[in-house]
Design an enzyme around this catalytic site. Structure first.
Site, short mmCIF file in Angstrom:
data_model
loop_
_atom_site.label_atom_id
_atom_site.label_comp_id
_atom_site.label_asym_id
_atom_site.label_seq_id
_atom_site.Cartn_x
_atom_site.Cartn_y
_atom_site.Cartn_z
N ARG A 135 -11.02 -0.63 1.84
CA ARG A 135 -12.48 -0.73 1.84
C ARG A 135 -13.03 -0.93 0.43
NH1 ARG A 135 -12.83 5.04 4.73
NH2 ARG A 135 -10.81 4.26 5.40
N ASP A 174 0.27 -5.01 4.54
CA ASP A 174 -1.13 -4.60 4.38
C ASP A 174 -2.00 -5.74 3.85
OD1 ASP A 174 -2.91 -2.56 4.93
OD2 ASP A 174 -2.84 -1.73 2.91
N LYS A 185 1.53 7.96 0.22
CA LYS A 185 1.92 8.04 1.63
C LYS A 185 3.32 8.64 1.76
CE LYS A 185 -0.39 3.81 3.34
NZ LYS A 185 -1.31 4.44 4.32
N ASP A 231 -5.78 6.35 -0.94
CA ASP A 231 -5.16 5.60 0.16
C ASP A 231 -6.22 4.89 1.03
OD1 ASP A 231 -3.13 4.57 1.69
OD2 ASP A 231 -2.68 6.45 2.75
N ASP A 289 0.84 -1.20 0.00
CA ASP A 289 0.00 0.00 0.00
C ASP A 289 0.88 1.25 0.00
OD1 ASP A 289 -1.92 1.91 0.22
OD2 ASP A 289 -2.53 1.41 2.27
N1 BES Z 1 -3.35 0.25 5.18
C1 BES Z 1 -3.75 1.51 5.66
C2 BES Z 1 -4.09 1.52 7.16
C3 BES Z 1 -2.97 1.26 8.11
C4 BES Z 1 -2.28 2.32 8.68
C5 BES Z 1 -2.63 -0.01 8.50
C6 BES Z 1 -1.25 2.09 9.57
C7 BES Z 1 -1.60 -0.25 9.38
C8 BES Z 1 -0.92 0.80 9.94
C9 BES Z 1 -5.01 1.99 4.91
O1 BES Z 1 -5.13 1.56 3.61
C10 BES Z 1 -4.97 3.47 4.90
O2 BES Z 1 -4.09 3.99 4.26
N2 BES Z 1 -5.91 4.10 5.57
C11 BES Z 1 -5.97 5.51 5.63
C12 BES Z 1 -7.41 5.92 5.43
C13 BES Z 1 -7.59 7.40 5.22
C14 BES Z 1 -7.01 7.83 3.89
C15 BES Z 1 -9.07 7.72 5.28
C16 BES Z 1 -5.49 5.94 7.02
O3 BES Z 1 -5.78 5.25 7.99
O4 BES Z 1 -4.78 6.94 7.09
ZN ZN Z 2 -4.12 -0.19 3.13
MN MN Z 3 -4.12 2.86 2.24
#
Ligand code: BES
Ligand code: ZN
Ligand code: MN
Length: 485
Positions: A337, A274, A263, A333, A256
């Protein structure tokens, strides 16, 4: 590299020291409970010191995790006597005790242990998972202990603990594998191998099949990568049929990067894990035959690589998911979902399950809320939530239930699609928002969602947990599925 250490059982008919001599083991271990009386085990060889004095000297209390050692003459050779604390003898204490003992025995060929009183499955699980190691290239100089012989433990319990520990270790291996080696197709190949080995049904949908059948979330998230997405479907049918059909869905993002909503490096460098939850679903399915689970179980892993490129999905794109519901991508990101939506909609429309449980490293917000040990649990059904909570407690993988707040639903409304993939009102509650998004696709069946972004990775070894991917969820789900019997 699954677990190098082997565990075997023997009745406790002979003193530990004798068994060690026969097995060529250098170490013998006996349990110590907290309290004034030291366990008076029959060692069969003379310890150079009185164990009670030794404990007193080290100020040891018999707490789980404590290991006090002293040299021991074993035949013509040198060995060590280990006094290991077992605390209250609960499964959690025995996992910790087993892990501490195994770590203390690192680099040795053999350890003979007098079993603690209590759950031998938990003790074996702790010893094996504490021995877990992952590396690429030459094996580490001090490998984990070769063989642990447990005297006087229930053999079936040790075997059950071994199957569960191996499932968690497999999930760790899959998640610890660097993404350069781990494409969606690679993950699908591992699933096919596991299916072959464990006698599961398997169906892999490649990008062509996904496009044709309308899995728009997987196609969109995978569009930026040169390595196309896959949907992995594993099926377990117990002998003699089943009353219940349960579906497990795992997030399988093999890397990811965030996509075009890229990111920062610090957040990206852990994102090979991920797909940790997808690996958990694969490992759980593979363990079901050996555990004789009585429910029918289908495992779905939505696998894609989230990368930025000229062909990547864009913020403002609208996706048509499996079954026809649409979502507006406002942040690439929030990709997990999007792929889970397809799998949940497919499970509801096609598989006719009695319950669906998805597992995902979904939000940094869940990690902020609950830290690195508890997963966030969301559920539309109280009995399902209770079953999963109880299984998590028993397994040493705790969850905390969070609310699906109906009043927050307005925050993910979209003007151009059925739902937006991030919240737009500044409400916060990121883990809840993600769960509300998923609920749109889960249908009316009992559904639960485990956000394992926190406990999926560990920053340090602790008891049965090892640094890096933890395999969190494998033990919880297996305990839950065993309890369906
Ligand atoms: N894979 C990440 C979530 C994550 C973050 C897992 C840290 C493990 C450690 C997910 O895909 C993500 O990037 N989520 C974003 C959502 C946001 C853009 C609404 C997040 O949590 O920042
Ligand atoms: Zn993710
Ligand atoms: Mn993500």
């Amino acid at each position: 590299m699954p677990i190098h250490t082997r565990i075997r059982t023997e009745p406790d008919a002979r003193p530990v020291g004798r068994v060690a001599l026969d097995n060529g083991a250098e170490l013998v271990a006996v349990p110590v409970r907290p309290g004034p009386e030291v366990h008076g085990a029959d060692l069969g060889v003379a310890p150079p010191l009185d164990p009670a004095d030794l404990l007193a000297f080290h100020d040891a209390k018999g707490e789980p995790g404590e290991v006090v050692a002293c040299p021991l003459r074993l035949g013509d050779g040198t060995g060590e006597l280990l006094l290991y604390g077992v605390g209250d003898g609960s499964p959690g204490a025995l996992r910790r005790a087993g892990a501490a003992l195994a770590r203390r025995a690192k680099g040795r060929d053999g350890l003979v242990v007098l079993a603690p009183e209590g759950d031998a499955a938990a003790f074996a699980e702790g010893a094996l998972l504490g021995s877990y190691e992952f590396w690429i290239g030459e094996a580490p100089r001090r490998r984990s202990v070769g063989t642990i012989t447990v005297l006087g433990a229930d053999r079936a319990a040790v075997e059950r603990g071994t199957v569960i520990a191996e499932a968690a270790a497999l999930a760790r291996d899959l998640a610890n594998t660097p993404s350069v080696d781990k494409s969606p197709a690679w993950l699908a190949d591992r699933a096919a191998e596991l299916a072959e080995r464990s006698g599961l049904g398997v169906r892999i949908r490649d990008e062509g099949a996904l496009r044709e059948e309308g899995f728009g979330g997987l196609i969109a998230v995978g569009a930026g990568s040169v390595r196309p997405p896959r949907l992995i479907e594993l099926t377990y049918e117990p002998e003699g049929g089943a009353d219940r059909h349960l579906v497990l869905v795992g997030k399988g993002i093999t890397f990811d990067s965030g996509g075009l909503s890229l990111k920062p490096n610090d957040n990206m460098k852990t994102m090979k894990t991920d797909m940790a939850a997808g690996g958990v679903v694969m490992a759980v399915l593979a363990a079901l035959p050996a555990l004789g689970v009585r429910a029918r179980v289908t495992g779905l892993v939505a696998a894609a690589e989230n990368m930025p490129s000229g062909s990547a999905m864009r913020p403002s794109d609208v996706i048509t998911h499996y079954g026809g519901r649409t979502s507006e991508v406002l942040n690439t990101d929030a990709e997990g979902r999007l792929v889970l939506a397809d799998a949940l909609a497919y499970a509801d429309a096609v598989l006719e399950p009695d319950a669906v449980v998805d597992v995902a490293t979904l939000t940094g917000a869940a990690k902020v809320a609950l830290g690195l040990r508890h997963a966030a649990l969301f559920a539309t059904d109280d009995a399902l939530a209770e079953g999963l909570t109880g299984a998590g407690t028993a397994a040493g993988e705790p969850v905390w239930r969070m609310p699906l707040v109906d009043d927050y639903r307005v925050a993910i409304e979209s003007e151009v699609a059925d739902v937006a993939n991030i919240e737009r009102r500044g409400f916060g509650g990121g883990a809840i928002m993600a769960a509300l998004f998923l609920r749109e696709f889960a249908g009316k069946r009992p559904w639960a969602h485990l956000d394992v972004a926190g406990p999926g990775r560990a920053t340090a070894d602790d008891a049965e947990i090892t640094k890096g991917a933890t395999g969190y969820g494998a033990r919880l789900l297996l305990n839950w599925l065993i309890a369906q019997n």
